[in-house]
Design an enzyme around this catalytic site. Structure first.
Site, PDB file in Angstrom:
ATOM      1  NE  ARG A  76      80.954 -24.659  14.624  1.00 34.67           N
ATOM      2  CZ  ARG A  76      81.090 -24.896  15.942  1.00 34.67           C
ATOM      3  NH1 ARG A  76      80.136 -25.491  16.624  1.00 34.67           N
ATOM      4  NH2 ARG A  76      82.175 -24.521  16.570  1.00 34.67           N
ATOM      5  CG  HIS A 120      85.257 -28.246  18.627  1.00 32.24           C
ATOM      6  ND1 HIS A 120      84.044 -27.812  18.109  1.00 32.24           N
ATOM      7  CD2 HIS A 120      84.971 -28.699  19.868  1.00 32.24           C
ATOM      8  CE1 HIS A 120      83.072 -28.022  18.999  1.00 32.24           C
ATOM      9  NE2 HIS A 120      83.608 -28.568  20.073  1.00 32.24           N
ATOM     10  CD  GLU A 165      81.405 -24.083  23.569  1.00 32.11           C
ATOM     11  OE1 GLU A 165      81.914 -24.711  24.519  1.00 32.11           O
ATOM     12  OE2 GLU A 165      80.229 -24.261  23.215  1.00 32.11           O
ATOM     13  CG  ASN A 291      78.895 -23.046  20.225  1.00 36.44           C
ATOM     14  OD1 ASN A 291      78.499 -22.759  19.105  1.00 36.44           O
ATOM     15  ND2 ASN A 291      80.043 -23.660  20.441  1.00 36.44           N
ATOM     16  CE1 TYR A 293      74.631 -27.952  23.598  1.00 32.92           C
ATOM     17  CE2 TYR A 293      76.290 -26.216  23.667  1.00 32.92           C
ATOM     18  CZ  TYR A 293      75.780 -27.370  23.096  1.00 32.92           C
ATOM     19  OH  TYR A 293      76.402 -27.927  22.009  1.00 32.92           O
ATOM     20  CD  GLU A 350      78.892 -26.612  19.834  1.00 33.89           C
ATOM     21  OE1 GLU A 350      78.581 -26.913  21.013  1.00 33.89           O
ATOM     22  OE2 GLU A 350      80.061 -26.615  19.406  1.00 33.89           O
TER      23      GLU A 350
END
Ligand code: FCB
Length: 443
Positions: A76, A120, A165, A291, A293, A350
């Site tokens: 990606r 991005h 995002e 994504n 985290y 991600e």
């Protein structure tokens, strides 16, 4: 879990243009909002910039070889808008697109499926000077840009993500000022979010108008927020934060409009929303990229602990170099949330960890902490598949140590270490660990 992932599951890594490419003035690229932001004193740690980054613009062949060594089945990356449309009203810069053309061919030759993200965060400075995401024209400009990229790459690229995002662009870029364009304007945040979503919808239409049979999606950062306690004010504070990250984007994307409770709580006048916008935003989505985290514990800042009923929710003890709590369970929660939307394909676009990377063994970084982080999240992903989440692929953030936005080069997320002086790439222990996961098709 030692179970295998489904056949055809994609194992990838993700990067983004500004974070790795460098070559900031090459082949007609104009300045991006991040080039400018990096020059504002105090905005980026150590005054770092993406001028050179990982020099991927020149070293992309070597980088594809690294991907091949790891056995990646997908990659990606994002396209830099200022390479494609360097000037407002100007022609499409084919020289800038040539780079992505070669990259896509190189990936396909190596048997690696390209996943293209159109945005991005590095929009051209001319777009920002015309009002950036605060104005509606940017959504139209984004769709034109999407068409230009599609016209060049659409014969070979099947997987498209419009935005990365949008919450980050809207919130960190317009409200807290930690990201470009660096505005601190609470009114601008939700206007920007709306124009981003509109841009997504218009770009999706443009991508679909090109050729049938492609997958069009968006990459969202979705995170659970845990209330500090059961006190109604903590519960409300956590729900507000979580809603502004998740529901604020998911609801309009899936045709439900902006959530009423959040509209009431934010007091956003929604004056930028025009007739037809919500229908444009709610384009059919073939895929959602997640994504993921971390989670975060949130309390009402006005409450003291002695006024909270026990038990209190503590901040998780284990954190990465970003200070982000390590909470794999939240990944499962967000995957189940996406299952509930009925979307046909989900990708983890991600997931990764910044680690100190101070331990070395046999000339390579020995990053057991990163392996452990990734393993726990991959296990959680496997469980979610067992629970019916249509998860089709997993992308580690990130291939190379790179420019980590306001942290500059001071945070390392890569599977591959990059020497900042020589640009030498050295796979870390996590790269070999991931190679084995891919070879086994499971952790
Ligand atoms: C995500 C961004 C990515 C990288 C990681 C650490 O929010 O999409 O570019 O910065 O965080």
């Amino acid at each position: 879990m030692n179970g295998r992932f489904p056949d055809g599951f994609l194992w990838g890594a993700a990067t983004s243009s500004y974070q790795i490419e460098g070559a900031a003035a090459e082949d007609g690229r104009s300045e991006s909002v991040w080039d400018r932001f990096c020059r504002i004193p105090g905005k980026v740690l150590n005054g770092d910039t993406g001028d050179t980054a990982c020099d991927h613009y020149r070293r992309w062949e070597e980088d594809i070889r690294l991907m091949e060594e790891l056995g990646l089945s997908a990659y990606r990356f994002s396209v830099a808008w200022p390479r494609v449309l360097p000037e407002g009203g100007g022609p499409v810069n084919q020289a800038g697109l040539d780079f992505y053309d070669r990259l896509v061919d190189g990936l396909l030759e190596a048997g690696i499926e390209p996943f293209v993200t159109l945005y991005h965060w590095d929009h051209p400075l001319w777009i920002e000077e015309a009002g950036g995401w605060r104005v509606r024209e940017t959504a139209y400009a984004f769709a034109e840009y999407a068409s230009a990229v599609e016209a060049r790459l659409g014969d070979r690229v099947r997987h498209w993500m419009t935005l990365n995002e949008p919450w980050v662009t809207a919130h960190l870029g317009h409200r807290t000022g930690q990201h470009a364009p660096g505005l601190v304007d609470s009114g601008a945040e939700l206007d920007a979010a709306h124009h981003l979503l509109l841009g997504h919808g218009l770009a999706s239409m443009a991508l679909r108008a090109g050729r049938p049979g492609r997958e069009v999606g968006i990459a969202l950062n979705l995170e659970p927020r845990r209330p500090r306690s059961g006190h109604p004010r903590d519960v409300a504070a956590a729900a507000l934060e979580e809603g502004l990250m998740n529901g604020w984007f998911l609801d309009p994307l899936f045709g439900r409009g902006y959530p009423d409770d959040l509209l009431a709580r934010t007091g956003w006048p929604a004056s930028v929303v025009e007739d037809g916008d919500l229908a444009a935003i709610a384009q059919p989505l073939d895929a959602v990229g997640l994504n993921y985290y971390r989670t975060e514990v949130v309390g009402d800042p006005g409450l003291r602990d002695e006024d909270r009923p026990p038990p209190l929710q503590n901040d998780p003890a284990e954190v990465t170099e970003m200070g982000w709590p390590v909470t794999p369970s939240g990944l499962g929660e967000m995957l189940r949330l996406l299952r509930g939307t009925g979307v046909e394909a989900v990708y983890i676009t991600e997931n990764g960890a910044a680690c100190p990377d101070t331990a070395w063994k046999d000339g390579a970084v020995d990053d057991e902490d990163r392996c452990s982080y990734l393993e726990r999240h991959i296990i959680e992903a496997g469980k979610a598949i067992g629970e019916g989440v249509p998860l089709r692929g997993y992308f580690v953030w990130t291939l190379l140590d790179n420019f980590e936005w306001s942290f500059g080069y001071a945070r390392r997320f890569g599977l591959v270490h990059v020497d900042r002086t020589t640009q030498r790439r050295t796979p870390k222990a996590s790269a070999y660990w991931y190679r084995d996961v891919i070879a086994r098709n499971g952790p």
